[in-house]
Design a protein around this motif. Structure first.
Motif, PDB file in Angstrom:
ATOM      1  N   THR A 263       0.908  -1.193   0.031  1.00  0.00           N
ATOM      2  CA  THR A 263      -0.071   0.175  -0.017  1.00  0.00           C
ATOM      3  C   THR A 263       0.893   1.182   0.111  1.00  0.00           C
ATOM      4  OG1 THR A 263      -0.018   0.101   2.494  1.00  0.00           O
ATOM      5  CG2 THR A 263      -1.789  -1.195   1.254  1.00  0.00           C
ATOM      6  N   THR A 264       2.039   1.168   0.476  1.00  0.00           N
ATOM      7  CA  THR A 264       3.089   2.185   0.468  1.00  0.00           C
ATOM      8  C   THR A 264       4.294   1.879  -0.286  1.00  0.00           C
ATOM      9  OG1 THR A 264       2.222   3.048   2.788  1.00  0.00           O
ATOM     10  CG2 THR A 264       4.322   3.926   2.108  1.00  0.00           C
ATOM     11  N   ALA A 265       4.697   3.020  -1.141  1.00  0.00           N
ATOM     12  CA  ALA A 265       5.880   2.693  -1.939  1.00  0.00           C
ATOM     13  C   ALA A 265       6.908   4.039  -1.198  1.00  0.00           C
ATOM     14  CB  ALA A 265       5.737   2.950  -3.240  1.00  0.00           C
ATOM     15  N   TYR A 266       8.060   3.645  -1.234  1.00  0.00           N
ATOM     16  CA  TYR A 266       9.271   4.692  -0.947  1.00  0.00           C
ATOM     17  C   TYR A 266      10.605   4.311  -1.643  1.00  0.00           C
ATOM     18  CZ  TYR A 266      11.439   0.542   1.747  1.00  0.00           C
ATOM     19  OH  TYR A 266      11.865  -0.746   1.962  1.00  0.00           O
ATOM     20  N   LEU A 267      11.439   5.447  -1.443  1.00  0.00           N
ATOM     21  CA  LEU A 267      12.682   5.281  -2.332  1.00  0.00           C
ATOM     22  C   LEU A 267      13.498   6.213  -1.560  1.00  0.00           C
ATOM     23  CD1 LEU A 267      12.555   7.924  -4.496  1.00  0.00           C
ATOM     24  CD2 LEU A 267      11.417   6.392  -5.826  1.00  0.00           C
ATOM     25  N   GLN A 268      14.876   6.560  -1.847  1.00  0.00           N
ATOM     26  CA  GLN A 268      15.702   7.553  -1.477  1.00  0.00           C
ATOM     27  C   GLN A 268      16.612   8.133  -2.704  1.00  0.00           C
ATOM     28  OE1 GLN A 268      16.953   5.502   2.790  1.00  0.00           O
ATOM     29  NE2 GLN A 268      15.915   4.136   1.633  1.00  0.00           N
ATOM     30  N   VAL A 269      16.809   9.283  -2.574  1.00  0.00           N
ATOM     31  CA  VAL A 269      17.513   9.914  -3.523  1.00  0.00           C
ATOM     32  C   VAL A 269      18.272  11.407  -3.226  1.00  0.00           C
ATOM     33  CG1 VAL A 269      15.371  11.420  -4.311  1.00  0.00           C
ATOM     34  CG2 VAL A 269      17.291  10.737  -5.896  1.00  0.00           C
ATOM     35  N   LEU A 270      19.311  11.281  -3.514  1.00  0.00           N
ATOM     36  CA  LEU A 270      20.162  12.676  -3.187  1.00  0.00           C
ATOM     37  C   LEU A 270      19.263  13.857  -3.549  1.00  0.00           C
ATOM     38  CD1 LEU A 270      23.766  11.758  -4.107  1.00  0.00           C
ATOM     39  CD2 LEU A 270      22.880  12.436  -2.015  1.00  0.00           C
ATOM     40  N   GLY A 271      19.182  14.840  -2.690  1.00  0.00           N
ATOM     41  CA  GLY A 271      18.210  16.072  -2.947  1.00  0.00           C
ATOM     42  C   GLY A 271      18.629  16.862  -4.053  1.00  0.00           C
ATOM     43  N   ASP A 272      19.999  16.761  -4.547  1.00  0.00           N
ATOM     44  CA  ASP A 272      20.395  17.529  -5.617  1.00  0.00           C
ATOM     45  C   ASP A 272      20.349  16.837  -6.926  1.00  0.00           C
ATOM     46  OD1 ASP A 272      22.580  15.958  -5.159  1.00  0.00           O
ATOM     47  OD2 ASP A 272      24.044  17.725  -5.167  1.00  0.00           O
ATOM     48  N   ASN A 273      19.695  15.584  -6.955  1.00  0.00           N
ATOM     49  CA  ASN A 273      19.544  14.719  -8.196  1.00  0.00           C
ATOM     50  C   ASN A 273      18.127  15.168  -8.719  1.00  0.00           C
ATOM     51  OD1 ASN A 273      19.298  13.051 -10.116  1.00  0.00           O
ATOM     52  ND2 ASN A 273      20.012  11.332  -8.701  1.00  0.00           N
ATOM     53  N   VAL A 274      18.299  16.444  -9.385  1.00  0.00           N
ATOM     54  CA  VAL A 274      17.047  16.813 -10.054  1.00  0.00           C
ATOM     55  C   VAL A 274      16.423  15.941 -10.999  1.00  0.00           C
ATOM     56  CG1 VAL A 274      16.116  18.819 -11.621  1.00  0.00           C
ATOM     57  CG2 VAL A 274      17.936  19.179  -9.657  1.00  0.00           C
ATOM     58  N   ALA A 275      17.253  15.332 -11.853  1.00  0.00           N
ATOM     59  CA  ALA A 275      16.692  14.282 -12.915  1.00  0.00           C
ATOM     60  C   ALA A 275      15.892  13.186 -12.187  1.00  0.00           C
ATOM     61  CB  ALA A 275      18.065  13.608 -13.824  1.00  0.00           C
ATOM     62  N   ALA A 276      16.458  12.520 -11.261  1.00  0.00           N
ATOM     63  CA  ALA A 276      15.820  11.635 -10.396  1.00  0.00           C
ATOM     64  C   ALA A 276      14.442  12.058 -10.000  1.00  0.00           C
ATOM     65  CB  ALA A 276      16.758  10.930  -9.303  1.00  0.00           C
ATOM     66  N   ARG A 277      14.595  13.165  -9.399  1.00  0.00           N
ATOM     67  CA  ARG A 277      13.302  13.729  -8.656  1.00  0.00           C
ATOM     68  C   ARG A 277      12.296  14.034  -9.628  1.00  0.00           C
ATOM     69  NH1 ARG A 277      14.435  17.226  -3.329  1.00  0.00           N
ATOM     70  NH2 ARG A 277      12.342  17.145  -3.146  1.00  0.00           N
ATOM     71  N   ARG A 278      12.610  14.413 -11.066  1.00  0.00           N
ATOM     72  CA  ARG A 278      11.603  14.545 -11.829  1.00  0.00           C
ATOM     73  C   ARG A 278      10.949  13.463 -12.566  1.00  0.00           C
ATOM     74  NH1 ARG A 278      15.234  19.176 -15.784  1.00  0.00           N
ATOM     75  NH2 ARG A 278      14.551  21.040 -14.310  1.00  0.00           N
ATOM     76  N   LEU A 279      11.838  12.383 -12.475  1.00  0.00           N
ATOM     77  CA  LEU A 279      11.276  10.713 -12.700  1.00  0.00           C
ATOM     78  C   LEU A 279      10.323  10.392 -11.617  1.00  0.00           C
ATOM     79  CD1 LEU A 279      11.731   8.283 -14.446  1.00  0.00           C
ATOM     80  CD2 LEU A 279      13.310   7.423 -12.787  1.00  0.00           C
ATOM     81  N   TYR A 280      10.571  10.791 -10.380  1.00  0.00           N
ATOM     82  CA  TYR A 280       9.793  10.147  -9.245  1.00  0.00           C
ATOM     83  C   TYR A 280       8.456  10.880  -8.909  1.00  0.00           C
ATOM     84  CZ  TYR A 280      13.849   7.076  -8.601  1.00  0.00           C
ATOM     85  OH  TYR A 280      14.885   6.379  -8.945  1.00  0.00           O
ATOM     86  N   GLU A 281       8.749  12.080  -8.984  1.00  0.00           N
ATOM     87  CA  GLU A 281       7.522  13.214  -8.547  1.00  0.00           C
ATOM     88  C   GLU A 281       6.185  12.759  -9.302  1.00  0.00           C
ATOM     89  OE1 GLU A 281       9.201  17.004  -8.312  1.00  0.00           O
ATOM     90  OE2 GLU A 281      10.510  16.492  -6.522  1.00  0.00           O
ATOM     91  N   PRO A 282       6.219  12.617 -10.721  1.00  0.00           N
ATOM     92  CA  PRO A 282       4.895  12.325 -11.112  1.00  0.00           C
ATOM     93  C   PRO A 282       4.343  11.191 -11.000  1.00  0.00           C
ATOM     94  CG  PRO A 282       6.590  13.086 -13.047  1.00  0.00           C
ATOM     95  CD  PRO A 282       7.247  12.888 -11.628  1.00  0.00           C
ATOM     96  N   MET A 283       4.959  10.226 -10.202  1.00  0.00           N
ATOM     97  CA  MET A 283       4.601   8.761  -9.745  1.00  0.00           C
ATOM     98  C   MET A 283       3.977   9.103  -8.340  1.00  0.00           C
ATOM     99  SD  MET A 283       7.693   6.378 -10.555  1.00  0.00           S
ATOM    100  CE  MET A 283       8.399   6.848 -12.057  1.00  0.00           C
ATOM    101  N   GLY A 284       3.814  10.419  -7.889  1.00  0.00           N
ATOM    102  CA  GLY A 284       3.307  10.722  -6.560  1.00  0.00           C
ATOM    103  C   GLY A 284       4.214  10.669  -5.335  1.00  0.00           C
TER     104      GLY A 284
END
Length: 297
Positions: A263-284
């Protein structure tokens, strides 16, 4: 002809504009007397379903909708949405659940700190002390230094533990940005992925752990435990980036997690990894907390 505006008592910031929003409404209770001898009042907290025909209808989180005549509204205002239950989980619990991503990890309590060791992984999360909050035991710092050949401390930014290690000369490893622990609804992740992606193959990678691969040029790992699915190690060959392979890997892993009952998903990413966050944020995925790694200077 325009209809007359809905009557309401002034000064409360409510009106038709709050329909669909979370509100708190204070209303008079006819025929009852309050503790001070004046009119009795009560508050209703919930989502405003309707503001029309001289009524305000509020749906609390539990129980039936409440119909409130506007003539009885004394005060009220919109309030922020209630924080998702998953975001109310403590950083410590999040980190403990994320241990599922390293099935061979060995842990040893040091008071309320946790020593973590892995014989197969070089990841810092698997080979560091998790120092979230006071250790509660004497000589905790000295015991950390003695335990590790290469000590690494996992701390919350600007916490007393951060200050403790820094007072001993420790610095942020690699002077890198803090890591962000991100969470989302598992079903929201699946819905947020586009269709028509390249198929990825799911393979076992350890107890409760799988990996998804696409033609040996893209890979990622996922672990499931207690209704949480976590993701790590998403990599795409440099020559194959920009082709949607990272999304293909995430799609396969997210669907696998949903099939397990996550029911819950998680991951961990460096705060300045803009490309990764752009990938993950549209997924919620949204930030839950940040943490950093310190090593002796």
């Amino acid at each position: 002809m325009q209809s007359a505006p809905e009557p309401h008592r002034g000064g409360h910031g409510l009106g038709p504009h709050v329909v669909g929003r979370r509100v708190v409404v204070r209303r008079l209770v006819p025929g009852e007397t309050g503790p001070s001898g004046g009119p009795a009042m009560t508050d209703v907290l919930g989502t405003c379903l309707r503001w029309s025909n001289g009524e305000c209808v509020v749906q609390p989180e539990d129980g039936p909708a409440v119909v409130i005549p506007l003539s009885l509204v004394v005060a009220g205002k919109p309030v922020p949405p209630r924080t998702s239950p998953r975001l109310r989980v403590s950083p410590r619990e999040c980190q403990l659940r994320a241990l599922a991503l390293w099935p061979d990890i060995v842990t040893e309590p040091l008071g309320d700190w946790l020593l973590r060791d892995s014989a197969t992984s070089t990841a810092r999360r698997a080979n560091s002390v998790m120092a979230f909050g006071p250790a509660g035991v004497p000589d905790a710092y000295e015991r950390v230094v003695a335990h590790y050949e290469r000590p690494v401390a996992n701390v919350l930014p600007d916490s007393p533990e951060d200050a403790l290690f820094r007072d001993h000369g420790w610095v942020t490893e690699g002077h890198e940005a803090d890591t962000v622990f991100m969470m989302a609804s598992s079903s929201r992740v699946v819905r947020g992925l586009p269709s028509g992606l390249t198929a990825a193959t799911i393979e076992p990678a350890g107890p409760g752990l799988v990996r998804a691969v696409v033609d040996d040029v893209a890979v990622g790992f996922a672990a499931y435990a207690d209704e949480w699915v976590g993701f790590r190690g998403l990599e795409v060959a440099p020559t194959q980036r920009g082709l949607g392979l990272a999304l293909a890997v995430m799609a396969a892993l997210a669907e696998w997690g949903a099939e397990q009952g996550a029911t819950t998903a998680y991951l961990q990413v460096l705060g300045d990894n803009v490309a990764a966050r752009r990938l993950y944020e549209p997924m919620g995925f949204a930030p839950h907390h940040s943490y950093r790694y310190l090593t002796p200077g």
